[in-house]
Motif scaffolding. Structure first.
Motif, PDB file in Angstrom:
ATOM      1  N   ASP A 196       2.777   0.611   3.757  1.00 28.45           N
ATOM      2  CA  ASP A 196       2.550  -0.731   4.301  1.00 28.45           C
ATOM      3  C   ASP A 196       3.003  -1.770   3.283  1.00 28.45           C
ATOM      4  O   ASP A 196       2.695  -1.658   2.102  1.00 28.45           O
ATOM      5  N   CYS A 205      -5.121   0.823   4.136  1.00 26.38           N
ATOM      6  CA  CYS A 205      -4.383   0.103   5.186  1.00 26.38           C
ATOM      7  C   CYS A 205      -5.208  -1.087   5.666  1.00 26.38           C
ATOM      8  O   CYS A 205      -4.707  -2.198   5.803  1.00 26.38           O
ATOM      9  N   CYS A 223       0.679   4.546   2.166  1.00 29.89           N
ATOM     10  CA  CYS A 223       1.023   4.616   3.593  1.00 29.89           C
ATOM     11  C   CYS A 223       2.401   4.026   3.863  1.00 29.89           C
ATOM     12  O   CYS A 223       3.014   4.319   4.881  1.00 29.89           O
ATOM     13  N   SER A 257      -2.890  -1.661   9.380  1.00 30.46           N
ATOM     14  CA  SER A 257      -2.620  -2.725   8.412  1.00 30.46           C
ATOM     15  C   SER A 257      -2.166  -4.003   9.121  1.00 30.46           C
ATOM     16  O   SER A 257      -2.542  -5.110   8.730  1.00 30.46           O
ATOM     17  N   ARG A 277      -7.371   5.766   5.593  1.00 28.85           N
ATOM     18  CA  ARG A 277      -6.935   4.521   6.210  1.00 28.85           C
ATOM     19  C   ARG A 277      -7.541   3.279   5.581  1.00 28.85           C
ATOM     20  O   ARG A 277      -7.194   2.160   5.936  1.00 28.85           O
ATOM     21  N   ASN A 303       0.868  -1.168   0.000  1.00 33.28           N
ATOM     22  CA  ASN A 303       0.000   0.000   0.000  1.00 33.28           C
ATOM     23  C   ASN A 303       0.910   1.224   0.000  1.00 33.28           C
ATOM     24  O   ASN A 303       1.273   1.731   1.054  1.00 33.28           O
ATOM     25  N   CYS A 349       1.698   0.164   9.190  1.00 35.62           N
ATOM     26  CA  CYS A 349       1.090   0.921  10.282  1.00 35.62           C
ATOM     27  C   CYS A 349       0.237  -0.004  11.158  1.00 35.62           C
ATOM     28  O   CYS A 349      -0.030  -1.154  10.804  1.00 35.62           O
TER      29      CYS A 349
END
Ligand code: ZN
Length: 141
Positions: A40, A126, A38, A66, A123, A35, A63
């Protein structure tokens, strides 16, 4: 305790004490998911025998959302058939889009803790990373 703090508790617990964060040496298949928005990055490891997910784990960095989402997902799908896991992942995506009924969210068990993510667009990617990766892995079987 109101439901909101219960959900936060679930996420925090999976983040602090993940049950499924390991490399799973006897995995039969793996799939990477990223991702970029972010940062991730995770790898899903599953041990599939006779169409059943016997065991599963994830590795990588990301994060809190995730990582917690991946751990909760593995808890939910371990022991399930591939068809059932696919159905649950579609249900999860439906919940994140804000379209799932309360009964459907109940089926997702602890993953229901992520239902409010639908109100936090930044988000969403995530939360769905592990589930999207699971879908790709199942489709590749
Ligand atoms: Zn993230």
């Amino acid at each position: 305790m109101d439901s909101k703090s219960f959900y936060n508790e679930v996420l925090l617990d999976h983040n602090m004490n993940p049950m499924h964060k390991s490399s799973l040496p006897d995995a039969t298949c793996r799939m990477d998911g990223v991702n970029p928005s972010c940062g991730d990055s995770l790898t899903l490891h599953l041990k599939i025998e006779d169409g059943i997910i016997k065991d599963g784990s994830f590795s990588g960095i990301g994060c809190a959302i995730s990582q917690a989402s991946a751990d909760i997902m593995l808890e939910l799908i371990t022991g399930k058939s591939l068809d059932e896991a696919k159905r649950l992942s579609e249900l999860f995506l439906k919940m994140i889009q804000g379209d799932a009924t309360d009964d459907e969210i109940d089926e997702l068990d602890e993953a229901g803790a992520l239902r409010d993510i639908s109100h936090m667009p930044a988000r969403v990617k995530c939360a769905v990373l592990a589930w999207r990766t699971l879908n790709e892995l199942i489709s590749a079987q």
